[in-house]
Design a protein around this motif. Structure first.
Motif, PDB file in Angstrom:
ATOM      1  N   LEU A   1     -52.265 -48.245  -9.217  1.00  0.00           N
ATOM      2  CA  LEU A   1     -51.151 -48.093  -8.280  1.00  0.00           C
ATOM      3  C   LEU A   1     -51.116 -49.326  -7.389  1.00  0.00           C
ATOM      4  N   ARG A   2     -49.934 -49.636  -6.900  1.00  0.00           N
ATOM      5  CA  ARG A   2     -49.779 -50.727  -5.944  1.00  0.00           C
ATOM      6  C   ARG A   2     -49.116 -50.194  -4.695  1.00  0.00           C
TER       7      ARG A   2
ATOM      8  N   THR B   1     -60.339 -62.057   3.112  1.00  0.00           N
ATOM      9  CA  THR B   1     -60.350 -60.622   2.792  1.00  0.00           C
ATOM     10  C   THR B   1     -61.743 -60.017   2.902  1.00  0.00           C
ATOM     11  N   THR B   2     -61.761 -58.713   3.177  1.00  0.00           N
ATOM     12  CA  THR B   2     -62.989 -57.930   3.131  1.00  0.00           C
ATOM     13  C   THR B   2     -62.683 -56.626   2.403  1.00  0.00           C
ATOM     14  N   TYR B   3     -63.701 -56.060   1.772  1.00  0.00           N
ATOM     15  CA  TYR B   3     -63.523 -54.818   1.014  1.00  0.00           C
ATOM     16  C   TYR B   3     -64.680 -53.865   1.270  1.00  0.00           C
ATOM     17  N   ALA B   4     -64.375 -52.575   1.213  1.00  0.00           N
ATOM     18  CA  ALA B   4     -65.428 -51.574   1.195  1.00  0.00           C
ATOM     19  C   ALA B   4     -66.192 -51.709  -0.116  1.00  0.00           C
ATOM     20  N   ASP B   5     -67.488 -51.454  -0.073  1.00  0.00           N
ATOM     21  CA  ASP B   5     -68.295 -51.575  -1.285  1.00  0.00           C
ATOM     22  C   ASP B   5     -67.754 -50.694  -2.411  1.00  0.00           C
TER      23      ASP B   5
ATOM     24  N   ALA C   1     -57.464 -54.961  -4.734  1.00  0.00           N
ATOM     25  CA  ALA C   1     -57.173 -56.298  -4.225  1.00  0.00           C
ATOM     26  C   ALA C   1     -56.103 -56.208  -3.146  1.00  0.00           C
ATOM     27  N   ILE C   2     -56.413 -56.756  -1.980  1.00  0.00           N
ATOM     28  CA  ILE C   2     -55.442 -56.802  -0.887  1.00  0.00           C
ATOM     29  C   ILE C   2     -54.808 -58.180  -0.847  1.00  0.00           C
TER      30      ILE C   2
ATOM     31  N   LEU D   1     -51.725 -53.491  -1.550  1.00  0.00           N
ATOM     32  CA  LEU D   1     -53.035 -53.081  -2.045  1.00  0.00           C
ATOM     33  C   LEU D   1     -52.883 -52.723  -3.513  1.00  0.00           C
ATOM     34  N   GLN D   2     -53.398 -53.575  -4.364  1.00  0.00           N
ATOM     35  CA  GLN D   2     -53.403 -53.308  -5.803  1.00  0.00           C
ATOM     36  C   GLN D   2     -54.665 -52.526  -6.125  1.00  0.00           C
TER      37      GLN D   2
END
Length: 120
Positions: free
Chosen positions: A18-19, A57-61, A68-69, A80-81
């Motif tokens: 989803l995007r 960018t930062t991401y939750a583990d 991908a933001i 948010l892909q």
């Protein structure tokens, strides 16, 4: 004042994609950091991914390598892909942004949320 409106949520099977999109509108002078957060039933809201104005960018583990933001500053939009979705990704997803309005008032804004359900 400014507003954030999310779109793109829905029902998807495990392994699907989803995007999400979030459009900022209103009396905007500048948008700073933007991010996506989610809240599952009975759980606290958690950070999914963030992106600075410069694109860092930062991401939750739990979503690294799958989500991908990105942002389009010309369109005041953050995306948010989400790939390889799992049932554990089911939640209401919220967009957040730090926005300075034309009066130079800086505030933290939230969207209304969009439901993402991952289920077979």
């Amino acid at each position: 004042q400014a507003q954030l409106v999310e779109s793109g949520g829905g029902l998807v099977q495990p392994g699907g994609s989803l995007r999400l999109s979030c459009l900022a509108s209103g009396s905007i002078f500048r948008i700073y950091d933007m991010g996506w957060y989610r809240q599952a039933p009975g759980k606290q809201r958690e950070t999914v991914a963030t992106i600075t104005g410069g694109g860092r960018t930062t991401y939750a583990d739990s979503v690294k390598g799958r989500f991908a933001i990105s942002r389009d500053n010309a369109k005041n939009t953050v995306y948010l892909q989400m790939n390889s979705l799992k049932p554990g990704d089911t939640a209401v997803y919220y967009c957040n942004a730090g926005i300075a309005t034309l009066t130079r008032s800086l505030s933290d804004y939230w969207g209304q949320g969009t439901q993402v359900t991952v289920s077979s």
